[in-house]
Scaffold this active site. Structure first.
Site, PDB file in Angstrom:
ATOM      1  N   HIS A 127       0.821  -1.205   0.000  1.00 11.56           N
ATOM      2  CA  HIS A 127       0.000   0.000   0.000  1.00 11.56           C
ATOM      3  C   HIS A 127       0.863   1.267   0.000  1.00 11.56           C
ATOM      4  O   HIS A 127       2.057   1.235   0.316  1.00 11.56           O
ATOM      5  CB  HIS A 127      -0.902   0.020   1.236  1.00 11.56           C
ATOM      6  CG  HIS A 127      -0.126  -0.023   2.529  1.00 11.56           C
ATOM      7  ND1 HIS A 127       0.484   1.081   3.082  1.00 11.56           N
ATOM      8  CD2 HIS A 127       0.152  -1.055   3.365  1.00 11.56           C
ATOM      9  CE1 HIS A 127       1.083   0.752   4.195  1.00 11.56           C
ATOM     10  NE2 HIS A 127       0.918  -0.541   4.393  1.00 11.56           N
ATOM     11  N   ARG A 156      -5.771   1.238   4.450  1.00 13.45           N
ATOM     12  CA  ARG A 156      -4.622   1.730   3.689  1.00 13.45           C
ATOM     13  C   ARG A 156      -4.351   0.854   2.473  1.00 13.45           C
ATOM     14  O   ARG A 156      -3.908   1.344   1.429  1.00 13.45           O
ATOM     15  CB  ARG A 156      -3.381   1.840   4.582  1.00 13.45           C
ATOM     16  CG  ARG A 156      -2.936   0.551   5.279  1.00 13.45           C
ATOM     17  CD  ARG A 156      -1.895   0.875   6.338  1.00 13.45           C
ATOM     18  NE  ARG A 156      -1.289  -0.266   6.989  1.00 13.45           N
ATOM     19  CZ  ARG A 156      -1.778  -0.864   8.078  1.00 13.45           C
ATOM     20  NH1 ARG A 156      -2.929  -0.434   8.595  1.00 13.45           N
ATOM     21  NH2 ARG A 156      -1.143  -1.877   8.641  1.00 13.45           N
ATOM     22  N   GLU A 210      -1.850  -6.974   7.603  1.00 14.49           N
ATOM     23  CA  GLU A 210      -0.465  -6.871   8.051  1.00 14.49           C
ATOM     24  C   GLU A 210      -0.207  -7.812   9.214  1.00 14.49           C
ATOM     25  O   GLU A 210      -1.135  -8.241   9.914  1.00 14.49           O
ATOM     26  CB  GLU A 210      -0.172  -5.426   8.459  1.00 14.49           C
ATOM     27  CG  GLU A 210       1.219  -5.163   9.037  1.00 14.49           C
ATOM     28  CD  GLU A 210       2.358  -5.496   8.077  1.00 14.49           C
ATOM     29  OE1 GLU A 210       2.516  -6.689   7.749  1.00 14.49           O
ATOM     30  OE2 GLU A 210       3.093  -4.572   7.695  1.00 14.49           O
ATOM     31  N   HIS A 251       0.473  -5.648   2.480  1.00 14.84           N
ATOM     32  CA  HIS A 251       1.345  -4.989   3.441  1.00 14.84           C
ATOM     33  C   HIS A 251       2.740  -5.608   3.380  1.00 14.84           C
ATOM     34  O   HIS A 251       2.923  -6.719   2.892  1.00 14.84           O
ATOM     35  CB  HIS A 251       0.760  -5.133   4.843  1.00 14.84           C
ATOM     36  CG  HIS A 251      -0.669  -4.685   4.925  1.00 14.84           C
ATOM     37  ND1 HIS A 251      -1.046  -3.431   5.313  1.00 14.84           N
ATOM     38  CD2 HIS A 251      -1.834  -5.340   4.622  1.00 14.84           C
ATOM     39  CE1 HIS A 251      -2.358  -3.313   5.262  1.00 14.84           C
ATOM     40  NE2 HIS A 251      -2.865  -4.467   4.840  1.00 14.84           N
TER      41      HIS A 251
END
Length: 366
Positions: A86, A143, A175, A282
C-alpha cells in the site's frame, strides 16, 4: 511496557481523508466476497477450513520435474502476481509531525503522500502491464483497500479487456500483528526505554520466527480489535491475533489464502496460459507470501535474504508461479520456466535471488 506515549490515530489524523467508496461494509458478515465494484454492500471474506499443514502439499521444490502438461493432457497454467505494498500511511513516516509507528492491525488511512503513491502505482501498472487483471486481492485494512481502489480506477479508464475482473477482500492479507508494540513509535521502542534492546526489536521486525510481546486479553487495544475484526474473521476470536511472527502469518493466514482463494480464482482465468492477480497488501504479509512460494524454511540462504528484504510503499513486484496437482505450486521466472536461484551454486554468503522482480523489468508499452 509503558503506554503513556503510545500514538493515537485520532491524534495523528491531521489531514482527514474521506474514504466513502460505497462498496465496503464490514458488518457481521462472513463468507467469501468478490465483486466488480458495482455493489453497494460488500461482505468481508472468510474461508473456513484453513489448513494447518504449512508445507503439505508442497508448494515448490518437490515437483520440479512437473511439466506444464501432465500425462493425462491436463494443462497447468503459469499465473502472474503483481505484488504491491500500500501507499504511505499516516504511521509510515510520511505524515509531517508523526513518527514512524508500529502499525500492524491498527486501521490507519493513507497520508497525502500515500495517496499520491497509490495514484502513481495505478498509472505504472497500466503502463507496464498490457494484459487484463483477473482479480485484485486486498486486506480488510483501509490503507491497502484505498491503494487497491486507486489501481482499479486506473484500469477502469482502459479498454474493457484490460479491466480488473473481481475485487476480493480477505483478512488473511492483513499486516502482521505487532502485539504490544502497536501504537508506539519505532524510535521509542528501539531506544530501549521500555526495556527492549535494539537487537531484540530488530528480531521482532525482521526475523521469520521471532514473536513480539502479545497483547493481553484485557488490553483496550485487544478489546477494540475484537469488536472491529471478529466478524470479518469468521466470528472466531482465535483468528484475531494478539501478536505473531512472520512464520505464523505464513502458516495460519497466507498459506490457506493461496490454496483456498488465490490459486482457485486464477485457475478460472479466461486468459490463455494463466491468470493475473493484483495483490495489494502490506510489507510483512507480502514477505510471508513470498516466503511461502519460495519455501524458505527449506533454504536457509533464501530465508536470510527474505528476512533482510524491505518492500517500499507503492513499488510493484512480479512473482510468477505454476499451479500443480493437489494444490501445489512452483515458482517460475519471468519467462514462465521453473525458477533457479541465480547464485544457488555460489558460496553461502552470496545470497541467491528470491523469485520476485520489479515491475520495471517488464518493458513499457509503446
Amino acid at each position: 511496557m509503558k503506554r503513556s506515549k503510545r500514538v493515537s490515530i485520532f491524534q495523528t489524523a491531521v489531514v482527514i481523508v474521506c474514504y466513502n467508496l460505497g462498496c465496503h461494509s464490514f458488518a457481521s458478515t462472513s463468507g467469501t466476497k468478490t465483486n466488480k465494484l458495482d455493489s453497494t454492500v460488500d461482505e468481508a471474506i472468510y474461508n473456513p477450513g484453513a489448513s494447518n499443514n504449512y508445507f503439505d502439499p508442497p508448494l515448490v521444490g518437490e515437483q520440479d520435474d512437473q511439466s506444464e502438461v501432465d500425462n493425462s493432457g491436463r494443462f497447468y497454467p503459469v499465473h502472474t502476481l503483481l505484488l504491491c505494498r500500500h501507499g504511505d500511511s499516516i504511521w509510515n513516516g510520511g505524515q509531517p509531525g508523526v513518527p514512524e509507528t508500529f502499525t500492524g492491525w491498527t486501521d490507519v488511512p493513507l497520508s497525502p503522500k500515500g495517496i499520491d503513491e497509490a495514484k502513481r502505482l495505478g498509472q505504472e501498472l497500466v503502463q507496464r502491464w498490457e494484459s487484463g487483471i483477473d482479480a485484485c486481492f486486498t486486506s480488510t485494512l483501509q490503507r491497502a483497500q484505498m491503494t487497491a481502489h486507486y489501481c482499479y480506477w486506473a484500469f477502469e479508464a482502459q479498454p474493457r479487456d484490460r479491466a480488473v475482473g473481481q475485487f476480493i477482500i480477505d483478512y488473511r492479507l492483513n499486516e502482521r500483528h505487532y502485539g504490544t508494540l502497536q501504537g508506539f513509535s519505532k524510535e521509542e521502542i528501539e531506544s530501549g526505554i521500555h526495556g527492549h534492546g535494539s537487537s531484540t526489536v530488530q528480531l521482532w521486525r525482521r526475523s521469520w520466527h521471532a514473536v513480539p510481546p502479545l497483547l493481553s486479553q484485557g488490553d483496550p487495544r485487544r478489546q477494540s480489535e475484537l469488536k472491529r475484526f471478529i466478524n470479518i474473521c469468521g466470528g472466531l476470536e482465535q483468528n484475531v491475533p494478539r501478536g505473531e511472527s512472520l512464520e505464523q502469518v505464513a502458516k495460519n493466514r497466507i498459506r490457506p489464502f493461496v490454496q483456498e482463494v488465490l490459486t482457485p480464482t486464477l485457475n478460472n482465468s479466461n486468459h490463455v496460459g494463466g491468470g493475473t492477480g493484483l495483490v495489494v497488501a502490506h510489507a510483512n504479509s507480502l514477505r510471508a507470501l513470498i516466503g511461502v512460494f519460495s519455501k524458505v524454511e527449506d533454504d536457509p540462504v533464501a530465508l536470510k535474504q527474505l528476512e533482510r528484504m524491505k518492500i517500499p510503499t507503492g513499488a510493484p513486484l512480479v512473482l510468477r508461479y505454476q499451479a500443480l496437482p493437489g494444490g501445489g505450486a512452483r515458482v517460475c521466472g519471468l519467462d514462465g520456466m521453473p525458477f533457479k536461484a541465480r547464485n544457488s551454486s555460489s558460496p553461502a554468503d552470496e545470497q541467491p535471488d528470491l523469485p520476485v522482480w520489479p515491475l520495471g523489468s517488464i518493458p513499457k508499452r509503446d
